[in-house]
Design an enzyme around this catalytic site. Structure first.
Site, mmCIF file in Angstrom:
data_model
loop_
_atom_site.group_PDB
_atom_site.id
_atom_site.type_symbol
_atom_site.label_atom_id
_atom_site.label_comp_id
_atom_site.label_asym_id
_atom_site.label_seq_id
_atom_site.Cartn_x
_atom_site.Cartn_y
_atom_site.Cartn_z
ATOM 1 N N CYS A 105 0.852 -1.189 0.000
ATOM 2 C CA CYS A 105 0.000 0.000 0.000
ATOM 3 C C CYS A 105 0.885 1.236 0.000
ATOM 4 O O CYS A 105 1.844 1.320 0.772
ATOM 5 C CB CYS A 105 -0.897 -0.006 1.228
ATOM 6 S SG CYS A 105 -2.004 1.412 1.304
ATOM 7 N N HIS A 147 -9.016 -3.939 -1.650
ATOM 8 C CA HIS A 147 -7.983 -3.130 -0.984
ATOM 9 C C HIS A 147 -8.300 -1.633 -1.143
ATOM 10 O O HIS A 147 -8.290 -0.882 -0.165
ATOM 11 C CB HIS A 147 -6.614 -3.469 -1.584
ATOM 12 C CG HIS A 147 -5.494 -2.630 -1.051
ATOM 13 N ND1 HIS A 147 -4.415 -3.166 -0.387
ATOM 14 C CD2 HIS A 147 -5.280 -1.279 -1.087
ATOM 15 C CE1 HIS A 147 -3.603 -2.175 -0.023
ATOM 16 N NE2 HIS A 147 -4.097 -1.030 -0.452
ATOM 17 N N GLU A 148 -8.615 -1.224 -2.374
ATOM 18 C CA GLU A 148 -8.876 0.212 -2.608
ATOM 19 C C GLU A 148 -10.140 0.670 -1.892
ATOM 20 O O GLU A 148 -10.164 1.744 -1.292
ATOM 21 C CB GLU A 148 -8.983 0.508 -4.104
ATOM 22 C CG GLU A 148 -7.691 0.317 -4.884
ATOM 23 C CD GLU A 148 -6.476 0.925 -4.208
ATOM 24 O OE1 GLU A 148 -6.595 2.011 -3.620
ATOM 25 O OE2 GLU A 148 -5.400 0.293 -4.250
ATOM 26 N N HIS A 151 -10.014 1.510 1.756
ATOM 27 C CA HIS A 151 -9.573 2.869 2.093
ATOM 28 C C HIS A 151 -10.765 3.812 2.261
ATOM 29 O O HIS A 151 -10.696 4.779 3.007
ATOM 30 C CB HIS A 151 -8.662 3.445 0.997
ATOM 31 C CG HIS A 151 -7.259 2.917 1.033
ATOM 32 N ND1 HIS A 151 -6.409 3.124 2.093
ATOM 33 C CD2 HIS A 151 -6.553 2.204 0.126
ATOM 34 C CE1 HIS A 151 -5.226 2.557 1.830
ATOM 35 N NE2 HIS A 151 -5.287 1.992 0.642
#
Ligand code: NI
Length: 191
Positions: A105, A147-148, A151
């Site tokens: 990341c 994963h994105e 955020h």
């Protein structure tokens, strides 16, 4: 046009951990929106990453971009996802298939962690024309989206790592054969 490269904030900056707001739909065709997308695109390209979320440039709004090039990357050979923008995305897990990848990341520089995630997901989102879209992602691409979009929910990939042996420095990841380590740990976990 000048490149719009922003600072990528790192773990410890509160914005990465505070709630985000949905992007206001009525602003989608505004100059402000185009500027945000240009900032995300140029910052991602300059960092050599494959995905970036607005909170990572200190903007607590639900917008993420993904750009997975064809051919070899620091994550291996991947299926291509051309540069694309996901506004207010919602992710639905489609089945029980799960697989682990060594994630990194841009907000957690220098580390890699092995995260097991669902491998077939549906994504509903708003595009840059303010239209509702949906797509199905599989394999590593499904991991990238999760994963994105984490955020956008104030989460980092390290939150998914319960075995700290699966968190390593990136230079060690490159220097040593971590596939051996991964296999050893998985075998140990299954005993
Ligand atoms: Ni990230």
């Amino acid at each position: 046009m000048a490149l719009a490269i922003k600072e990528i904030i790192r773990m410890g900056h509160p914005t990465l951990r505070l709630p985000t707001e949905p992007y206001p739909i009525e602003k989608i065709s505004s100059d402000e929106c185009h500027e945000l997308i240009a900032d995300l695109r140029d910052t991602l390209a300059a960092a050599g990453g494959i995905g970036l979320a607005a909170p990572q440039i200190n903007i607590p709004l639900q917008v993420a971009v993904v750009n997975i090039p064809a051919g070899p990357t620091r994550y291996g050979d991947l299926s291509e996802v051309p540069f694309s923008v996901y506004i207010n995305p919602k992710l639905t897990v489609l089945d029980d298939s799960r697989a682990g990848y060594w994630e990194g990341c841009l907000s957690v520089p220098g580390l890699r962690g092995y995260v097991v995630r669902p491998q077939r997901v549906k994504i509903d989102f708003i595009d840059l024309e303010a239209n509702e879209q949906s797509l199905i992602a599989e394999g590593f691409t499904a991991t990238v989206f999760q994963h994105e979009f984490d955020h956008l929910e104030s989460k980092l990939y390290i939150d998914h790592i319960s075995d700290t042996r699966l968190l390593v420095f990136e230079d060690q990841f490159v220097e040593h054969d971590v596939d051996v380590l991964t296999a050893e740990l998985q075998t140990a976990a299954n005993r």
